[in-house]
Motif scaffolding. Structure first.
Motif, short mmCIF file in Angstrom:
data_model
loop_
_atom_site.label_atom_id
_atom_site.label_comp_id
_atom_site.label_asym_id
_atom_site.label_seq_id
_atom_site.Cartn_x
_atom_site.Cartn_y
_atom_site.Cartn_z
N SER A 1 0.73 -1.12 -0.13
CA SER A 1 -0.05 0.00 -0.07
C SER A 1 0.86 1.32 -0.09
O SER A 1 1.21 1.69 0.95
CB SER A 1 -1.04 -0.03 1.22
OG SER A 1 -1.78 -1.28 1.29
N ILE A 2 0.96 1.82 -1.18
CA ILE A 2 1.87 3.11 -1.32
C ILE A 2 0.95 4.03 -1.60
O ILE A 2 0.32 3.86 -2.71
CB ILE A 2 3.19 2.80 -2.21
CG1 ILE A 2 3.84 1.68 -1.72
CG2 ILE A 2 3.91 4.01 -2.24
CD1 ILE A 2 4.97 1.25 -2.85
N PHE A 3 0.93 5.18 -1.38
CA PHE A 3 0.08 6.28 -1.62
C PHE A 3 0.96 7.68 -2.03
O PHE A 3 2.02 7.75 -1.95
CB PHE A 3 -0.66 6.61 -0.67
CG PHE A 3 -1.58 5.63 -0.01
CD1 PHE A 3 -0.99 5.06 1.00
CD2 PHE A 3 -2.67 5.10 -0.87
CE1 PHE A 3 -1.73 3.72 1.65
CE2 PHE A 3 -3.33 3.99 -0.15
CZ PHE A 3 -3.00 3.43 1.26
N ASN B 1 1.26 10.53 -1.29
CA ASN B 1 2.03 11.48 -0.27
C ASN B 1 3.09 10.46 0.63
O ASN B 1 3.39 11.20 1.53
CB ASN B 1 1.08 12.39 0.46
CG ASN B 1 1.52 13.66 0.72
OD1 ASN B 1 2.24 14.25 -0.09
ND2 ASN B 1 1.39 14.09 1.71
N ASN B 2 3.28 9.42 0.31
CA ASN B 2 4.35 8.62 0.77
C ASN B 2 5.62 9.31 0.32
O ASN B 2 5.88 9.72 -0.83
CB ASN B 2 4.09 7.07 0.54
CG ASN B 2 2.95 6.40 1.24
OD1 ASN B 2 2.52 5.56 0.88
ND2 ASN B 2 2.70 7.10 2.32
N ARG C 1 8.93 11.96 -3.49
CA ARG C 1 7.45 11.87 -3.19
C ARG C 1 7.21 10.81 -4.02
O ARG C 1 7.30 10.98 -5.26
CB ARG C 1 6.80 13.28 -3.17
CG ARG C 1 5.36 13.08 -2.99
CD ARG C 1 4.63 14.50 -3.05
NE ARG C 1 3.32 14.37 -2.95
CZ ARG C 1 2.53 14.53 -4.04
NH1 ARG C 1 3.03 14.45 -5.29
NH2 ARG C 1 1.07 14.39 -3.80
N LYS D 1 7.89 5.95 3.80
CA LYS D 1 7.21 6.50 5.31
C LYS D 1 5.91 7.19 4.73
O LYS D 1 5.73 7.61 3.68
CB LYS D 1 8.14 7.40 6.16
CG LYS D 1 8.25 8.74 5.54
CD LYS D 1 9.08 9.45 6.55
CE LYS D 1 9.34 10.86 5.93
NZ LYS D 1 7.96 11.74 6.18
N ARG D 2 5.00 7.45 5.62
CA ARG D 2 3.83 8.27 5.49
C ARG D 2 4.21 9.82 5.56
O ARG D 2 4.93 10.10 6.48
CB ARG D 2 2.61 7.73 6.32
CG ARG D 2 2.23 6.50 6.13
CD ARG D 2 1.12 6.06 7.16
NE ARG D 2 1.58 6.01 8.47
CZ ARG D 2 2.23 4.64 8.85
NH1 ARG D 2 1.93 3.81 8.19
NH2 ARG D 2 2.52 4.78 10.15
N GLY D 3 3.72 10.53 4.54
CA GLY D 3 4.02 12.01 4.60
C GLY D 3 5.39 12.29 4.10
O GLY D 3 6.16 11.60 3.81
N TYR E 1 10.49 6.69 9.12
CA TYR E 1 10.65 5.78 8.06
C TYR E 1 9.88 4.26 8.84
O TYR E 1 10.33 3.79 9.79
CB TYR E 1 11.59 5.50 7.26
CG TYR E 1 11.99 6.61 6.33
CD1 TYR E 1 12.59 7.72 7.00
CD2 TYR E 1 11.49 6.52 5.06
CE1 TYR E 1 13.02 8.95 6.21
CE2 TYR E 1 11.81 7.70 4.28
CZ TYR E 1 12.42 8.76 4.79
OH TYR E 1 12.82 10.08 3.97
N ASN E 2 8.77 3.90 8.23
CA ASN E 2 8.18 2.86 8.68
C ASN E 2 8.41 1.54 8.02
O ASN E 2 8.31 0.46 8.74
CB ASN E 2 6.60 2.91 8.40
CG ASN E 2 5.88 4.41 8.86
OD1 ASN E 2 5.96 5.16 8.08
ND2 ASN E 2 5.85 4.61 10.14
#
Length: 124
Positions: A27-29, A31-32, A52, A99-101, A111-112
Motif C-alpha cells: 500500500s503506497i500512496f 504522499n508517501n 515523493r 514512510k507516510r507523509g 520511516y516505517n
C-alpha cells in the motif's frame, strides 16, 4: 504494509557510476516518501535522497547533491538512485525506506518500512 527489495549494489572504482533499484509492493500512496539511506561500518545510518511517491518533490543530502539522482516510476513500483562520480566515502550498505507523509525526510526513525540493504563498495 509495504515491502521493499533493493538491488544493484556492487564494487566500483572511484569516479564510476552505479544504479540502485528498489522494488516496492503493498500500500503506497502519492504522499508517501521514499528514501535512500546508507550505513557505513561503525557509523550511523544517514539519509541520502528522497522522493515523493506521487512525484514533484525530491530531496538530497548535501554530500550527494549533483552526483546522485533519485527517481520513481509509480507504474512499475520502482524507486531508483543513479549514483555518479562515486567516492570511496560513498562505500556503505544502502537501504530503501518508505514512510507516510513528506516531512522529516532525513530522520530514519520516521520511516516505517525498510528493505534489507544492498552493498556498495567504491575502491580508490
Amino acid at each position: 504494509q509495504v515491502q521493499l527489495v533493493e538491488s544493484g549494489g556492487d564494487l566500483v572504482q572511484a569516479g564510476g557510476s552505479l544504479r540502485l533499484s528498489c522494488a516496492a509492493s503493498g500500500s503506497i500512496f502519492n504522499n508517501n516518501a521514499m528514501g535512500w539511506f546508507r550505513q557505513a561500518p561503525g557509523q550511523e545510518r544517514e539519509f541520502v535522497a528522497g522522493v515523493r511517491w506521487g512525484g514533484g518533490i525530491t530531496y538530497y543530502a548535501d554530500s550527494v547533491k549533483g552526483r546522485f539522482t533519485i527517481s520513481r516510476d509509480s507504474a512499475k513500483n520502482m524507486v531508483d538512485q543513479q549514483m555518479n562520480s562515486l567516492h570511496p566515502e560513498d562505500t556503505a550498505v544502502y537501504y530503501c525506506a518508505a514512510k507516510r507523509g513528506i516531512m522529516n525526510w532525513g530522520i530514519s526513525s520516521r520511516y516505517n518500512y525498510w528493505g534489507q540493504g544492498t552493498q556498495v563498495t567504491v575502491s580508490s
